[in-house]
Design a protein around this motif. Structure first.
Motif, PDB file in Angstrom:
ATOM      1  N   ALA A 119     -18.420 -26.457   0.168  1.00  0.00           N
ATOM      2  CA  ALA A 119     -18.368 -26.689   1.430  1.00  0.00           C
ATOM      3  C   ALA A 119     -17.434 -27.328   1.403  1.00  0.00           C
ATOM      4  CB  ALA A 119     -19.772 -26.164   1.596  1.00  0.00           C
ATOM      5  N   ALA A 120     -17.516 -28.503   0.589  1.00  0.00           N
ATOM      6  CA  ALA A 120     -17.230 -30.350   1.535  1.00  0.00           C
ATOM      7  C   ALA A 120     -15.585 -29.867   0.521  1.00  0.00           C
ATOM      8  CB  ALA A 120     -18.358 -31.043   0.405  1.00  0.00           C
ATOM      9  N   HIS A 121     -15.522 -29.297  -0.001  1.00  0.00           N
ATOM     10  CA  HIS A 121     -14.370 -29.296  -0.836  1.00  0.00           C
ATOM     11  C   HIS A 121     -13.412 -28.454  -0.211  1.00  0.00           C
ATOM     12  CE1 HIS A 121     -11.083 -28.700  -4.145  1.00  0.00           C
ATOM     13  NE2 HIS A 121     -11.297 -28.178  -4.523  1.00  0.00           N
ATOM     14  N   THR A 122     -14.085 -27.285   0.591  1.00  0.00           N
ATOM     15  CA  THR A 122     -13.447 -26.460   0.918  1.00  0.00           C
ATOM     16  C   THR A 122     -12.752 -26.707   2.220  1.00  0.00           C
ATOM     17  OG1 THR A 122     -14.726 -24.920   0.111  1.00  0.00           O
ATOM     18  CG2 THR A 122     -13.064 -24.249   1.861  1.00  0.00           C
ATOM     19  N   ARG A 123     -13.270 -27.935   2.910  1.00  0.00           N
ATOM     20  CA  ARG A 123     -13.032 -28.518   4.102  1.00  0.00           C
ATOM     21  C   ARG A 123     -12.229 -28.960   4.103  1.00  0.00           C
ATOM     22  NH1 ARG A 123     -18.415 -30.476   7.141  1.00  0.00           N
ATOM     23  NH2 ARG A 123     -17.204 -30.772   8.753  1.00  0.00           N
ATOM     24  N   ALA A 124     -11.735 -29.633   3.104  1.00  0.00           N
ATOM     25  CA  ALA A 124     -11.007 -31.317   2.166  1.00  0.00           C
ATOM     26  C   ALA A 124      -9.474 -30.545   2.955  1.00  0.00           C
ATOM     27  CB  ALA A 124     -11.154 -32.049   1.267  1.00  0.00           C
ATOM     28  N   GLN A 125      -9.676 -28.955   1.722  1.00  0.00           N
ATOM     29  CA  GLN A 125      -8.478 -28.229   1.856  1.00  0.00           C
ATOM     30  C   GLN A 125      -7.465 -28.053   3.011  1.00  0.00           C
ATOM     31  OE1 GLN A 125      -7.517 -27.948  -1.182  1.00  0.00           O
ATOM     32  NE2 GLN A 125      -9.036 -29.171  -1.887  1.00  0.00           N
ATOM     33  N   GLN A 126      -8.435 -28.291   4.213  1.00  0.00           N
ATOM     34  CA  GLN A 126      -7.967 -28.532   5.422  1.00  0.00           C
ATOM     35  C   GLN A 126      -6.540 -29.184   6.266  1.00  0.00           C
ATOM     36  OE1 GLN A 126     -10.246 -27.340   8.978  1.00  0.00           O
ATOM     37  NE2 GLN A 126     -12.154 -26.840   7.323  1.00  0.00           N
ATOM     38  N   LEU A 127      -7.077 -30.421   5.163  1.00  0.00           N
ATOM     39  CA  LEU A 127      -5.580 -31.643   4.919  1.00  0.00           C
ATOM     40  C   LEU A 127      -5.009 -31.062   4.550  1.00  0.00           C
ATOM     41  CD1 LEU A 127      -9.060 -34.126   4.512  1.00  0.00           C
ATOM     42  CD2 LEU A 127      -8.286 -32.707   6.933  1.00  0.00           C
ATOM     43  N   THR A 128      -3.719 -32.218   4.503  1.00  0.00           N
ATOM     44  CA  THR A 128      -2.578 -32.331   3.970  1.00  0.00           C
ATOM     45  C   THR A 128      -3.144 -33.042   2.465  1.00  0.00           C
ATOM     46  OG1 THR A 128      -1.708 -34.501   5.231  1.00  0.00           O
ATOM     47  CG2 THR A 128      -1.542 -32.277   6.066  1.00  0.00           C
ATOM     48  N   GLU A 129      -2.085 -33.445   1.057  1.00  0.00           N
ATOM     49  CA  GLU A 129      -2.075 -34.638   0.205  1.00  0.00           C
ATOM     50  C   GLU A 129      -2.346 -35.730   1.036  1.00  0.00           C
ATOM     51  OE1 GLU A 129      -0.098 -35.360  -3.390  1.00  0.00           O
ATOM     52  OE2 GLU A 129       1.100 -33.863  -2.376  1.00  0.00           O
ATOM     53  N   ARG A 130      -1.529 -35.908   1.963  1.00  0.00           N
ATOM     54  CA  ARG A 130      -1.605 -37.491   2.555  1.00  0.00           C
ATOM     55  C   ARG A 130      -2.947 -37.439   3.278  1.00  0.00           C
ATOM     56  NH1 ARG A 130       0.125 -41.672   0.664  1.00  0.00           N
ATOM     57  NH2 ARG A 130       2.276 -41.811   1.927  1.00  0.00           N
ATOM     58  N   GLU A 131      -3.530 -36.435   4.557  1.00  0.00           N
ATOM     59  CA  GLU A 131      -4.464 -36.732   4.658  1.00  0.00           C
ATOM     60  C   GLU A 131      -6.168 -36.967   3.763  1.00  0.00           C
ATOM     61  OE1 GLU A 131      -3.117 -34.946   8.648  1.00  0.00           O
ATOM     62  OE2 GLU A 131      -4.694 -33.714   7.362  1.00  0.00           O
ATOM     63  N   ARG A 132      -5.716 -36.241   2.371  1.00  0.00           N
ATOM     64  CA  ARG A 132      -6.939 -35.981   1.470  1.00  0.00           C
ATOM     65  C   ARG A 132      -7.295 -37.397   0.872  1.00  0.00           C
ATOM     66  NH1 ARG A 132      -5.136 -30.989   1.196  1.00  0.00           N
ATOM     67  NH2 ARG A 132      -4.643 -31.056  -1.284  1.00  0.00           N
ATOM     68  N   GLU A 133      -5.996 -38.126   0.711  1.00  0.00           N
ATOM     69  CA  GLU A 133      -5.573 -39.466   0.326  1.00  0.00           C
ATOM     70  C   GLU A 133      -6.639 -40.800   1.254  1.00  0.00           C
ATOM     71  OE1 GLU A 133      -1.486 -39.832  -2.180  1.00  0.00           O
ATOM     72  OE2 GLU A 133      -1.330 -39.771  -0.034  1.00  0.00           O
ATOM     73  N   VAL A 134      -6.445 -40.783   2.352  1.00  0.00           N
ATOM     74  CA  VAL A 134      -6.940 -41.437   3.309  1.00  0.00           C
ATOM     75  C   VAL A 134      -8.009 -41.137   3.292  1.00  0.00           C
ATOM     76  CG1 VAL A 134      -7.025 -41.751   5.737  1.00  0.00           C
ATOM     77  CG2 VAL A 134      -4.309 -41.271   4.758  1.00  0.00           C
ATOM     78  N   LEU A 135      -8.212 -40.005   3.312  1.00  0.00           N
ATOM     79  CA  LEU A 135      -9.985 -39.824   2.896  1.00  0.00           C
ATOM     80  C   LEU A 135     -10.886 -39.850   2.015  1.00  0.00           C
ATOM     81  CD1 LEU A 135     -12.571 -37.736   4.425  1.00  0.00           C
ATOM     82  CD2 LEU A 135     -11.247 -36.372   3.672  1.00  0.00           C
ATOM     83  N   ALA A 136     -10.317 -39.641   0.942  1.00  0.00           N
ATOM     84  CA  ALA A 136     -10.882 -40.673  -0.036  1.00  0.00           C
ATOM     85  C   ALA A 136     -10.611 -41.726   0.190  1.00  0.00           C
ATOM     86  CB  ALA A 136      -9.978 -39.770  -1.832  1.00  0.00           C
ATOM     87  N   LEU A 137     -10.181 -42.904   0.253  1.00  0.00           N
ATOM     88  CA  LEU A 137     -10.068 -44.404   0.841  1.00  0.00           C
ATOM     89  C   LEU A 137     -10.982 -44.718   2.218  1.00  0.00           C
ATOM     90  CD1 LEU A 137      -6.808 -45.085   0.586  1.00  0.00           C
ATOM     91  CD2 LEU A 137      -7.893 -45.626  -1.788  1.00  0.00           C
ATOM     92  N   VAL A 138     -11.507 -43.594   2.960  1.00  0.00           N
ATOM     93  CA  VAL A 138     -11.795 -44.147   3.782  1.00  0.00           C
ATOM     94  C   VAL A 138     -13.988 -44.078   2.949  1.00  0.00           C
ATOM     95  CG1 VAL A 138     -13.057 -42.432   6.066  1.00  0.00           C
ATOM     96  CG2 VAL A 138     -10.835 -43.259   6.153  1.00  0.00           C
ATOM     97  N   GLY A 139     -13.511 -43.157   2.256  1.00  0.00           N
ATOM     98  CA  GLY A 139     -14.883 -42.448   1.379  1.00  0.00           C
ATOM     99  C   GLY A 139     -15.237 -43.754   0.378  1.00  0.00           C
ATOM    100  N   ALA A 140     -14.041 -44.804  -0.407  1.00  0.00           N
ATOM    101  CA  ALA A 140     -14.541 -45.841  -0.543  1.00  0.00           C
ATOM    102  C   ALA A 140     -14.370 -46.931   0.295  1.00  0.00           C
ATOM    103  CB  ALA A 140     -13.349 -46.680  -1.435  1.00  0.00           C
ATOM    104  N   GLY A 141     -14.440 -46.581   1.403  1.00  0.00           N
ATOM    105  CA  GLY A 141     -15.123 -48.009   2.330  1.00  0.00           C
ATOM    106  C   GLY A 141     -14.085 -48.692   2.650  1.00  0.00           C
ATOM    107  N   LEU A 142     -12.516 -48.800   2.554  1.00  0.00           N
ATOM    108  CA  LEU A 142     -11.633 -49.004   2.853  1.00  0.00           C
ATOM    109  C   LEU A 142     -11.344 -48.836   4.336  1.00  0.00           C
ATOM    110  CD1 LEU A 142     -11.155 -49.104   0.008  1.00  0.00           C
ATOM    111  CD2 LEU A 142      -8.600 -49.189   0.443  1.00  0.00           C
ATOM    112  N   SER A 143     -11.116 -50.055   4.988  1.00  0.00           N
ATOM    113  CA  SER A 143     -10.499 -49.913   6.757  1.00  0.00           C
ATOM    114  C   SER A 143      -9.209 -49.439   6.541  1.00  0.00           C
ATOM    115  CB  SER A 143     -10.427 -51.795   7.183  1.00  0.00           C
ATOM    116  OG  SER A 143      -9.893 -52.657   6.757  1.00  0.00           O
TER     117      SER A 143
END
Length: 217
Positions: free
Chosen positions: A147-171
């Motif tokens: 379900a989480a993967h499906t939701r993430a597919q709503q984002l552009t490639e760049r937005e997924r990159e940003v989301l991944a870095l948010v997940g890594a705890g970056l400001s």
């Protein structure tokens, strides 16, 4: 200068936290509250960059106070600072919109790191809490991950990159440097991600990033 509101009903705890924060010349405690109602009022009056809020307080508990603060000022950075680290409190803190969860029993350096991370627009969980959250995600089941993967597919490639870095705890500033963007662009991406995925804050975004398998480390 990072302006901090400290809310805890125990004077000795407030004194100890204030002493730790005083070791950092970039941090200034602008107000203190001994109950949740006062914390809400002081947050509106002083507009701190970061509010450190205990869970168990009289009149209004810390989680309710957090939710009320964020309804009034969605941009505020609130971190729960508590002795209680059980899963129910963690889940309620994240659902209330808190961007941080810090244990009073933790290393004082975690407190300062958390204040700086939240003031910079990021999120911060004590390492012990992070390990438990990630552990729960790993055992949350295929359906949740799908379900989480499906939701993430709503984002552009760049937005997924940003989301991944948010997940890594970056400001936002750290993400901007990593991706070669200006900080304002990253802030816009984060806002779009939260809106498109119906997420309340960066911590919820970070959880979804883990669930969706966006982090490769």
């Amino acid at each position: 200068m990072i302006r901090v509101l400290l809310a805890d009903d125990e004077p000795m705890i407030r004194a100890g936290v204030r002493a730790i924060l005083a070791t950092d010349p970039a941090v200034d405690v602008v107000a203190e509250a001994a109950d949740g109602r006062a914390a809400i009022d002081l947050a509106l009056a002083h507009r701190p960059d970061v509010a450190l809020v205990d869970i168990r307080m009289p009149r209004v508990d810390g989680l309710t106070a957090t939710a009320e603060m964020l309804r009034a000022r969605p941009e505020a950075g609130v971190a729960v600072l508590t002795t209680f680290g059980d899963d129910e409190y963690i889940a309620r803190a994240l659902d209330s919109g808190a961007r941080g969860f810090l244990l009073k029993s933790g290393d004082p350096r975690e407190l300062l790191a958390g204040v700086h991370a939240i003031a910079a627009g990021g999120a911060y969980l004590s390492p012990d809490i992070t390990a438990r959250v990630i552990g729960r995600l790993r055992t949350s089941g295929l359906g949740r991950a799908t379900a989480a993967h499906t939701r993430a597919q709503q984002l552009t490639e760049r937005e997924r990159e940003v989301l991944a870095l948010v997940g890594a705890g970056l400001s936002n500033a750290q993400i901007a440097r990593r991706l070669g963007l200006v900080e304002g662009t990253v802030k816009g991406h984060v806002s779009t991600i939260l809106t498109r995925l119906d997420l309340a804050n960066r911590v919820q975004a970070a959880v979804l990033a883990h669930e969706a398998g966006l982090l490769t480390d």
